[in-house]
Every structure is written in structure tokens, then in C-alpha cells.
Scaffold this active site. Structure first.
Site, mmCIF file in Angstrom:
data_model
loop_
_atom_site.group_PDB
_atom_site.id
_atom_site.type_symbol
_atom_site.label_atom_id
_atom_site.label_comp_id
_atom_site.label_asym_id
_atom_site.label_seq_id
_atom_site.Cartn_x
_atom_site.Cartn_y
_atom_site.Cartn_z
ATOM 1 N N HIS A 1 38.712 59.137 75.177
ATOM 2 C CA HIS A 1 39.405 57.532 74.624
ATOM 3 C C HIS A 1 40.981 58.178 74.773
ATOM 4 C CE1 HIS A 1 41.211 54.556 71.957
ATOM 5 N NE2 HIS A 1 39.921 54.169 72.269
ATOM 6 N N GLN B 1 32.386 57.596 67.931
ATOM 7 C CA GLN B 1 31.214 57.005 68.383
ATOM 8 C C GLN B 1 30.022 57.506 68.269
ATOM 9 O OE1 GLN B 1 31.258 53.961 69.700
ATOM 10 N NE2 GLN B 1 33.246 53.647 70.431
ATOM 11 N N LYS C 1 33.995 51.475 62.704
ATOM 12 C CA LYS C 1 32.574 51.484 63.704
ATOM 13 C C LYS C 1 31.450 51.815 63.002
ATOM 14 C CE LYS C 1 35.839 52.837 67.384
ATOM 15 N NZ LYS C 1 35.923 51.756 68.186
ATOM 16 N N CYS D 1 40.269 51.629 76.662
ATOM 17 C CA CYS D 1 41.198 52.603 76.573
ATOM 18 C C CYS D 1 40.807 54.090 76.959
ATOM 19 C CB CYS D 1 41.272 52.860 74.789
ATOM 20 S SG CYS D 1 41.908 51.419 73.948
#
Ligand code: PLP
Length: 407
Positions: free
Chosen positions: A124, A204, A227, A365
Site C-alpha cells: 500500500h 489487512q 478495519k 492506494c
């Protein structure tokens, strides 16, 4: 919780998921962008503002101690969740801040001209741009480890790129675009053998699987709270205590000092040395509630549930003519990037929205990754444990309809 939870009941914990969009039931498939919040997280933030809103570590009055206790309790919950010590966790605004902290406090004073910062092509921008800024300031150079066509890391190439000049490796645990789960423990072991410092972007990974930082064996691990069912503007940098002790502060101000005099300031001990100013108190208390919630569901249960949703969605999407999935690594989190022949990703996402389906479109991104696959943008459907198999079907039906409209 030992057995698998009743996912229908779990779904009911998320008030936002009952809403409609354009007159259709919302199908929220953008959890890799930000996750939805369960009632208990919303309630904990609400409770803070209603009952004990006060600044932390400053006031001796009751509200001040209650706020400080709850804020520090959140740090403790996060530490247990990640299997690390409380005093190795810096609470911050998210992964972007966490990686910048490593870049400016660890790397900037240490890197020299000719040193190499090794990154992977699937990072990212938050794990690319800070390193570019540090490279410009120090004369270090960036080296990129490439991918295999299925979106896995080319491990042989990565290990071959770990030459003597490499001082730091930045690698994502899970790709936000491809869903690829990288074997970070193996990668960090190889880096360690060569004396390379490792910075793992866990943004993530932490929402989807049990993460045991010592088992990964990295030097730094960054994550973002929003997240993983927590509020926005929350996150964590974990670092080995020896690194934190040796790092100068990144930002100066209140809370990060022991004593300030005009002829010299004594900095606080880590982790508070890196938490200048009033932090996101409510947000981190909410993140603590999110950690309790996820722990109660069981991260292994969450991983198993999301694997089922991923398999179902991959199968349904593979039946759709002209649809291409980008990122087919064998080990994947529930993230599916895709394109439909002849359609722009933004048009697809806009038409899906009219069907009530929220997916993200764009470069996510991750420009260098788009360049690798030769596309300007993709659509991305990202799933969480609160999604349902009916939603997977609704998504597939919407895709078929939209594809017809765009044909
Ligand atoms: N790293 C990855 C892999 C991400 O997916 C994201 C967010 O999309 C980030 C870093 C940046 O997180 P934040 O914007 O919360 O700092």
C-alpha cells in the site's frame, strides 16, 4: 467462544447493515476499506462521552483516572490480542502514522547513502511513500521485490534481493488489493539471518486471522483499528522494546516528556514517548471493545467463516462471462479484485451501488501493483464475517445485471 458462533445472530450486532441504499438492501463489500462497527463498539464510545469524558494521564480527578484506566486497559487488550507486552505498543492514528513513526524515528537517523530499503510490489502507498521520503533524505535507495502472475510474492526473488546493502524490509502481511497472505514468518526469518530489520504492515491481516507477533518474528508491526471493527483514527505500532528504547521521539509536545526545561527536555519512556498530545481516547477505548468482540467470536472462527464466503464468491464470479479476477494466490484473505471486459471499474462500482452493492473501485492506494497488472484500476469486493451467503448471491446477480447493461 469455543464453537462457531451463530452468524445470523452476529449479523444482528451491526446496526448499519440493516439500512437500504437506492431502495435496495445494503450489501456492504468494502470492509478492506473500512469495517462496520458492532453495537458494543458504538456503545463503548457513547458511554465514554456520556459518563467519563476527560483527558488521560493529566488530571487526578475521578473522571481523569477513569479515562486513563480505560485507555490503558485498551492498550492491554490489544497487547494480549497480539501476544505482546503492553509497553511495546504505541497507540496512534493508524498504519500510516505507525509506518511514518518507524521511518522518521528508526530509519532516518540510521540509514546512509547506498543502503537499500527493500519493498514488495504489493505494498500500500502507506508502506512505500514514507520510505521514498526517507530515501531522499538519507541517500538510501529503494529496491522492489516482484510478484508471480497469480499475485503471490516471488519468494526466491525476494530472498535473492536481500543482499548486504539491505537494511530494512517493508512487507505487507496481507495485500489489500489481491488478498494474498504472505508467509511473513518465513520472510522475517530470512531477513533476520541477514541482519535486516523488518516492518510488517498488518492492516489487512489483523481483522481476518489470529496474529501472534512473536511467532512472526518481525521488528515492527503496524495496524489500523478501523478495519477491525474499531473507530477511525486508531491504530498501533508494535516494536521490540530495544528499538523503542533507542528511538528518538517523532513528535514533540505534551505527554511525551518527563521534564521540560529551556536548556533541555527529558523524554518519557516508550511507549508514551511516541504519543505526543491528546490521543484519540474514545477511539482507542472503542478499539478495546472491538478486540473483546473479535476475541469472543474467535479469530479462527472468523477466518473459517470468511474462507467460506471467499470460496462461494470466487465460484459465483467465475461463472460470469468476461469477468477477470486479479489475484489468485493459493493463500488468500476474503478480498477479490476484478474487472469486467469493456467496463471501467468506476462505472461498474457506480452501477453496483444502484443495486445496493458497495464495492470499492480505483487504484486502492497501490499504483505499482496496478502497473504490474497493466490496469489503471480494479473493482474490489472485500468480505467480512458479518456478510452472508445470501449477500454473495445478491452480489453475483447484481454483477450479471450490470454486465448486461454495460454490454
Ligand atoms: N496498509 C494497507 C495494506 C491498507 O489496506 C491500508 C488502508 O487501506 C493502509 C495501510 C493505511 O491505513 P490507514 O489509512 O488506516 O492508515
Amino acid at each position: 467462544m469455543s464453537g462457531a458462533p451463530d452468524w445470523t445472530v452476529v449479523r444482528g450486532d451491526f446496526p448499519l447493515l440493516t439500512r437500504t441504499v437506492h431502495g435496495k438492501p445494503l450489501v456492504y463489500l468494502d470492509s478492506a476499506n473500512t469495517g462496520q462497527k458492532p453495537e458494543c463498539v458504538i456503545a463503548s464510545v457513547d458511554d465514554f462521552f456520556r459518563r467519563y469524558n476527560a483527558n488521560v494521564s493529566r488530571a487526578v480527578h475521578t473522571l481523569g483516572s477513569e479515562a486513563t484506566e480505560a485507555y490503558e486497559a485498551a492498550r492491554g487488550k490489544l497487547a494480549r490480542f497480539l501476544n505482546v507486552r503492553d509497553d511495546e505498543l504505541v497507540l496512534c492514528s493508524g498504519t500510516t502514522f505507525a509506518i511514518n513513526l518507524v521511518a522518521y524515528s528508526w530509519a532516518l537517523p540510521r540509514l546512509q547513502p547506498g543502503d537499500v530499503i527493500l519493498l514488495t510490489r504489493m505494498e500500500h502507498h502507506a508502506n512505500i511513500v514514507p520510505w521514498q521520503l526517507i530515501a531522499q533524505r538519507t541517500g538510501a535507495v529503494i529496491r522492489v521485490a516482484d510478484l508471480l502472475p497469480d499475485g503471490s510474492l516471488d519468494l526466491d526473488a525476494l530472498f535473492a534481493a536481500m543482499t548486504l546493502e539491505v537494511k530494512l524490509l517493508g512487507v505487507t502481511h496481507v495485500s489489500n488489493v489481491l488478498g494474498t497472505i504472505n508467509p511473513v514468518a518465513t520472510i522475517c526469518r530470512e531477513a533476520r539471518k541477514r541482519g535486516i530489520i523488518t516492518v510488517v504492515d498488518g492492516s489487512q491481516a489483523v481483522p481476518h486471522m489470529a496474529v501472534d507477533i512473536p511467532a512472526i518474528g518481525c521488528d515492527f508491526y503496524a495496524l489500523t483499528g478501523h478495519k477491525m471493527c474499531g473507530p477511525t483514527g486508531t491504530g498501533v505500532l508494535w516494536a521490540k522494546r530495544e528499538h523503542l528504547e533507542a528511538m528518538p521521539p517523532f513528535l514533540g509536545g505534551g505527554e511525551m516528556i518527563k521534564e521540560v526545561r529551556f536548556d533541555g527536555t527529558v523524554f518519557n519512556d516508550p511507549p508514551h514517548r511516541f504519543e505526543a498530545g491528546t490521543p484519540n481516547i474514545a477511539g482507542h477505548i472503542g478499539l478495546g471493545a472491538a478486540v473483546d468482540y473479535l476475541s469472543d467470536l474467535g479469530m479462527d472462527n472468523i477466518a473459517a467463516r470468511e474462507a467460506e464466503l471467499l470460496a462461494h464468491a470466487t465460484e459465483a464470479m467465475s461463472q460470469i462471462d468476461g469477468l477477470r479476477i486479479i489475484g489468485t494466490a493459493p493463500d488468500k484473505a476474503a478480498v477479490i479484485s476484478f474487472l469486467v471486459e469493456g467496463a471501467h471499474a468506476h462505472d461498474l462500482a457506480t452501477l453496483l451501488d444502484l443495486e445496493g452493492v458497495a464495492v470499492r473501485s480505483g487504484h486502492h492506494c497501490a499504483h505499482p501493483l496496478m502497473q504490474f497488472f497493466g490496469v489503471p484500476a480494479t473493482c474490489r469486493a472485500s468480505f467480512a464475517f458479518y456478510n452472508t451467503h445470501d449477500e454473495v448471491e445478491a452480489f453475483a446477480a447484481a454483477l450479471v445485471k450490470v454486465r448486461r447493461l454495460l454490454a
